[in-house]
Design a protein around this motif. Structure first.
Motif, PDB file in Angstrom:
ATOM      1  N   GLY A   1       0.818  -1.214   0.000  1.00  0.00           N
ATOM      2  CA  GLY A   1       0.000   0.000   0.000  1.00  0.00           C
ATOM      3  C   GLY A   1       0.849   1.261   0.000  1.00  0.00           C
ATOM      4  N   GLN A   2       1.862   1.297   0.858  1.00  0.00           N
ATOM      5  CA  GLN A   2       2.766   2.456   0.906  1.00  0.00           C
ATOM      6  C   GLN A   2       3.520   2.617  -0.411  1.00  0.00           C
ATOM      7  OE1 GLN A   2       2.264   0.504   3.488  1.00  0.00           O
ATOM      8  NE2 GLN A   2       2.192   1.710   5.377  1.00  0.00           N
ATOM      9  N   LEU A   3       3.892   1.459  -1.020  1.00  0.00           N
ATOM     10  CA  LEU A   3       4.624   1.513  -2.280  1.00  0.00           C
ATOM     11  C   LEU A   3       3.764   2.154  -3.375  1.00  0.00           C
ATOM     12  CD1 LEU A   3       7.373   0.405  -3.561  1.00  0.00           C
ATOM     13  CD2 LEU A   3       5.933  -1.396  -4.513  1.00  0.00           C
ATOM     14  N   HIS A   4       2.503   1.715  -3.491  1.00  0.00           N
ATOM     15  CA  HIS A   4       1.604   2.270  -4.504  1.00  0.00           C
ATOM     16  C   HIS A   4       1.347   3.756  -4.266  1.00  0.00           C
ATOM     17  CE1 HIS A   4       1.203  -1.519  -6.317  1.00  0.00           C
ATOM     18  NE2 HIS A   4       0.236  -2.025  -5.568  1.00  0.00           N
TER      19      HIS A   4
ATOM     20  N   ALA B   1       8.410  -4.453   4.351  1.00  0.00           N
ATOM     21  CA  ALA B   1       7.347  -4.729   5.323  1.00  0.00           C
ATOM     22  C   ALA B   1       7.953  -5.325   6.581  1.00  0.00           C
ATOM     23  CB  ALA B   1       6.319  -5.676   4.722  1.00  0.00           C
ATOM     24  N   LYS B   2       7.437  -4.893   7.746  1.00  0.00           N
ATOM     25  CA  LYS B   2       8.076  -5.256   9.020  1.00  0.00           C
ATOM     26  C   LYS B   2       7.913  -6.725   9.390  1.00  0.00           C
ATOM     27  CE  LYS B   2       8.099  -0.845  11.503  1.00  0.00           C
ATOM     28  NZ  LYS B   2       7.405   0.035  10.562  1.00  0.00           N
ATOM     29  N   LYS B   3       6.680  -7.261   9.335  1.00  0.00           N
ATOM     30  CA  LYS B   3       6.407  -8.566   9.944  1.00  0.00           C
ATOM     31  C   LYS B   3       7.234  -9.687   9.326  1.00  0.00           C
ATOM     32  CE  LYS B   3       1.752  -7.666  11.668  1.00  0.00           C
ATOM     33  NZ  LYS B   3       0.335  -8.067  11.636  1.00  0.00           N
ATOM     34  N   GLU B   4       7.155  -9.830   8.008  1.00  0.00           N
ATOM     35  CA  GLU B   4       7.848 -10.926   7.350  1.00  0.00           C
ATOM     36  C   GLU B   4       9.107 -10.465   6.631  1.00  0.00           C
ATOM     37  OE1 GLU B   4       4.927 -12.683   4.833  1.00  0.00           O
ATOM     38  OE2 GLU B   4       3.862 -13.641   6.481  1.00  0.00           O
ATOM     39  N   GLU B   5       9.435  -9.174   6.751  1.00  0.00           N
ATOM     40  CA  GLU B   5      10.612  -8.593   6.101  1.00  0.00           C
ATOM     41  C   GLU B   5      10.599  -8.860   4.591  1.00  0.00           C
ATOM     42  OE1 GLU B   5      11.462  -6.574   8.080  1.00  0.00           O
ATOM     43  OE2 GLU B   5      13.138  -7.100   9.343  1.00  0.00           O
ATOM     44  N   LEU B   6       9.409  -8.708   3.981  1.00  0.00           N
ATOM     45  CA  LEU B   6       9.277  -8.852   2.526  1.00  0.00           C
ATOM     46  C   LEU B   6       9.663  -7.541   1.851  1.00  0.00           C
ATOM     47  CD1 LEU B   6       5.868 -10.751   2.267  1.00  0.00           C
ATOM     48  CD2 LEU B   6       8.158 -11.716   2.010  1.00  0.00           C
ATOM     49  N   ILE B   7      10.350  -7.650   0.715  1.00  0.00           N
ATOM     50  CA  ILE B   7      10.779  -6.478  -0.039  1.00  0.00           C
ATOM     51  C   ILE B   7       9.923  -6.360  -1.298  1.00  0.00           C
ATOM     52  CG2 ILE B   7      12.687  -5.394  -1.277  1.00  0.00           C
ATOM     53  CD1 ILE B   7      14.589  -6.954   0.567  1.00  0.00           C
ATOM     54  N   TYR B   8       9.167  -5.265  -1.381  1.00  0.00           N
ATOM     55  CA  TYR B   8       8.360  -4.984  -2.570  1.00  0.00           C
ATOM     56  C   TYR B   8       9.117  -3.985  -3.434  1.00  0.00           C
ATOM     57  CZ  TYR B   8       4.494  -7.129   0.005  1.00  0.00           C
ATOM     58  OH  TYR B   8       3.697  -7.995   0.698  1.00  0.00           O
ATOM     59  N   ILE B   9       9.287  -4.318  -4.713  1.00  0.00           N
ATOM     60  CA  ILE B   9      10.003  -3.443  -5.639  1.00  0.00           C
ATOM     61  C   ILE B   9       9.049  -2.992  -6.726  1.00  0.00           C
ATOM     62  CG2 ILE B   9      11.913  -3.286  -7.292  1.00  0.00           C
ATOM     63  CD1 ILE B   9      13.403  -5.307  -5.617  1.00  0.00           C
ATOM     64  N   SER B  10       9.016  -1.699  -6.970  1.00  0.00           N
ATOM     65  CA  SER B  10       8.129  -1.131  -7.975  1.00  0.00           C
ATOM     66  C   SER B  10       8.415  -1.744  -9.345  1.00  0.00           C
ATOM     67  CB  SER B  10       8.319   0.388  -8.043  1.00  0.00           C
ATOM     68  OG  SER B  10       7.451   0.968  -8.986  1.00  0.00           O
ATOM     69  N   GLY B  11       7.352  -2.214 -10.002  1.00  0.00           N
ATOM     70  CA  GLY B  11       7.491  -2.831 -11.314  1.00  0.00           C
ATOM     71  C   GLY B  11       7.597  -4.336 -11.287  1.00  0.00           C
ATOM     72  N   LYS B  12       7.761  -4.940 -10.107  1.00  0.00           N
ATOM     73  CA  LYS B  12       7.843  -6.397  -9.991  1.00  0.00           C
ATOM     74  C   LYS B  12       6.557  -6.944  -9.383  1.00  0.00           C
ATOM     75  CE  LYS B  12      12.876  -6.694  -9.637  1.00  0.00           C
ATOM     76  NZ  LYS B  12      13.048  -7.346 -10.954  1.00  0.00           N
ATOM     77  N   ASP B  13       6.122  -8.095  -9.873  1.00  0.00           N
ATOM     78  CA  ASP B  13       4.829  -8.660  -9.482  1.00  0.00           C
ATOM     79  C   ASP B  13       4.842  -9.247  -8.080  1.00  0.00           C
ATOM     80  OD1 ASP B  13       3.826  -7.991 -11.972  1.00  0.00           O
ATOM     81  OD2 ASP B  13       4.397  -9.920 -12.855  1.00  0.00           O
ATOM     82  N   ARG B  14       5.932  -9.862  -7.707  1.00  0.00           N
ATOM     83  CA  ARG B  14       5.981 -10.578  -6.428  1.00  0.00           C
ATOM     84  C   ARG B  14       7.046  -9.969  -5.512  1.00  0.00           C
ATOM     85  NH1 ARG B  14       5.653 -17.010  -8.124  1.00  0.00           N
ATOM     86  NH2 ARG B  14       3.591 -16.905  -9.161  1.00  0.00           N
ATOM     87  N   PRO B  15       6.781 -10.031  -4.203  1.00  0.00           N
ATOM     88  CA  PRO B  15       7.795  -9.522  -3.259  1.00  0.00           C
ATOM     89  C   PRO B  15       8.969 -10.481  -3.155  1.00  0.00           C
ATOM     90  CG  PRO B  15       5.959 -10.473  -2.061  1.00  0.00           C
ATOM     91  CD  PRO B  15       5.565 -10.501  -3.509  1.00  0.00           C
TER      92      PRO B  15
END
Length: 466
Positions: free
Chosen positions: A368-371, A391-405
């Protein structure tokens, strides 16, 4: 001249509302920029001493402070629970804000810790300013290195732990042929190096030491006080003085902060220079990712909302590039809108070509913050920086333009770098948020004090007629 007198009188009036307790004070100019940060045992007394009519600041505190006071238009304070908290927070804030009239605490020197290397078969106990990469048990940071060294010597006499840097393995049969050092001869070490104690017995010693450091130490202090009084009653004053010194040293253990609350983040990240190259490979960038700016939002129930910007260059924090933003256009709790405001204010000049853009933005949050930030960047033309969120809980990295974290391993240098930037931006935002909350509280208290009290009508002693 009349304007200067009016300004000083206004400052004195505000200082009268300061608490007579430990804390920090902030000298500010006409633009509300911090010129100087100081600490005090008694805030009201200390700050008022700068503005006494009879004081000669030039002679007593030097020309630099006198020059600073000519620019001061307002003062504020931040009350702390103790003098120790004031010392630790002063150092952190000076490093972050870098006021022009603070000359001390601007270097990279940090406060020391007491470190127990619990990952070893026979843990050692050390004083360090650079905690190791491996898992250790830390106490501190402490505010006085000299007293801490004296405490360590005293604790070793009581618990007999090792302070050497030898690598000692419980499975090493050759230990029994090793000659221990002098500390074992004078009964200050149990000599695990020479197999004079087994792993289980030594673990009990470390556990007792840990309990002692975490507790109020009342039992040991009571025993030492009894011995001091008995020695004094027998006229053994030198012996009583030794016990007194031991009591004072153990009491110095209270002069410390906590690892979680008094963060010194620059100490806990290692070998991050390799992360830039790995990050470029991960993003498919031909150029290295050298400059990263991290953002976070902090508030309490929607009040005193602030944003933070931290800048990292080649994996290291660049403190001169840190910024704080007091949210102006958002009411209530809306982290997305608050983050959008910060990004707009930060990059408007860059998008107009008046400033350089960083290589990458890192947002504290999830998809949400990324969008939300993507929508702001779409408002501007030209080449845009890489954008990611953590993201804090699972330490997932979301990158703009990529479908999956991305889910990187815990020892990944890119993940460590991102966590460092995220945690630093969070700490920086929270610290500013607490300052604003304290400022708002003091202003509210000041307004209440100025408000005239309404006189209550006295009740008639005569009973009303029935």
């Amino acid at each position: 001249m009349a304007e200067d007198k009016g300004k000083i009188e206004k400052i004195r009036e505000k200082i009268r509302q300061f608490p007579a307790s430990p804390g920090l004070y902030f000298m500010k100019d006409s633009k509300d920029a911090v010129l100087y940060i100081g600490k005090a045992k008694n805030l009201r007394s200390r700050v008022s001493s700068y503005f006494l009519p009879s004081s000669d600041i030039y002679s007593s505190r030097g020309p630099k402070i006198a020059e600073m006071l000519e620019q001061v238009c307002s003062v504020s304070c931040l009350e702390t629970e103790s003098e120790v908290d004031a010392i630790l927070q002063e150092a952190r804030l000076i490093k972050d804000i870098r006021p022009p009239y603070n000359t001390n605490l601007l270097d990279d020197k940090t406060f020391p810790y007491l470190q127990i290397t619990t990952y070893e078969d026979f843990p050692g106990v050390y004083i360090t300013r650079n905690p190791g990469e491996k898992r250790c048990r830390l106490f501190g940071p402490f505010t006085a290195i000299r007293e801490l060294r004296g405490v360590l010597v005293l604790l070793q006499k009581i618990f007999k732990f090792r302070t050497c840097k030898l690598e000692i393995s419980a499975d090493d049969e050759k230990r029994r042929f090793f000659r221990p050092c002098l500390l074992h001869s004078i009964n200050q070490c149990t000599a695990p190096c020479a197999a004079k104690i087994n792993k289980e017995e030594y673990s009990e010693i470390i556990e007792e030491l840990t309990k002692f450091l975490r507790s109020k130490r009342s039992v040991v202090l009571r025993d030492l006080k009894d011995k001091m009084q008995k020695a004094s009653s027998r006229l053994r004053f030198e012996e009583a003085a030794e016990y007194r010194d031991k009591i004072n040293l153990i009491s110095k253990l209270e002069s410390r902060g906590t690892v979680s609350e008094n963060v010194q983040p620059e100490l806990f990240v290692h070998n991050l220079s390799a992360a830039n190259q790995k990050l470029a490979e991960m993003l498919g960038s031909a150029d290295p990712i050298r400059t990263i700016e991290g953002f976070d939002i902090a508030h309490l129930g929607g009040s005193e909302t602030v944003g933070s910007l931290v800048k990292f260059i080649d994996g290291s924090p660049f403190k001169h590039g840190y910024r704080r933003f007091k949210i102006k256009t958002v009411e209530g709790i809306d982290d997305y809108a608050s983050m959008q405001e910060v990004i707009r204010r930060r990059y408007k000049r860059a998008m107009d070509g008046r400033e350089l853009l960083p290589d990458m933005l890192l947002i504290d949050g999830g998809l949400g913050q990324l969008h939300a930030v993507e929508n702001v960047l779409d408002e501007f033309e030209g080449q845009k920086p890489y954008l990611a969120s953590l993201a804090k809980k699972e330490e997932l990295i979301y990158i703009s333009g990529k479908d999956r974290p991305l889910r990187l391993p815990a020892n990944s240098p890119v993940r460590k770098l991102f966590q460092y930037i995220r945690d630093e931006s969070h700490r920086f935002a929270q610290h500013y948020h607490h300052i604003l909350r304290r400022k708002a509280f003091l202003e509210e208290a000041e307004n209440k004090a100025k408000k005239p009290r309404t006189k209550r009508k006295k009740k008639s002693k005569n009973k009303p007629e029935e």
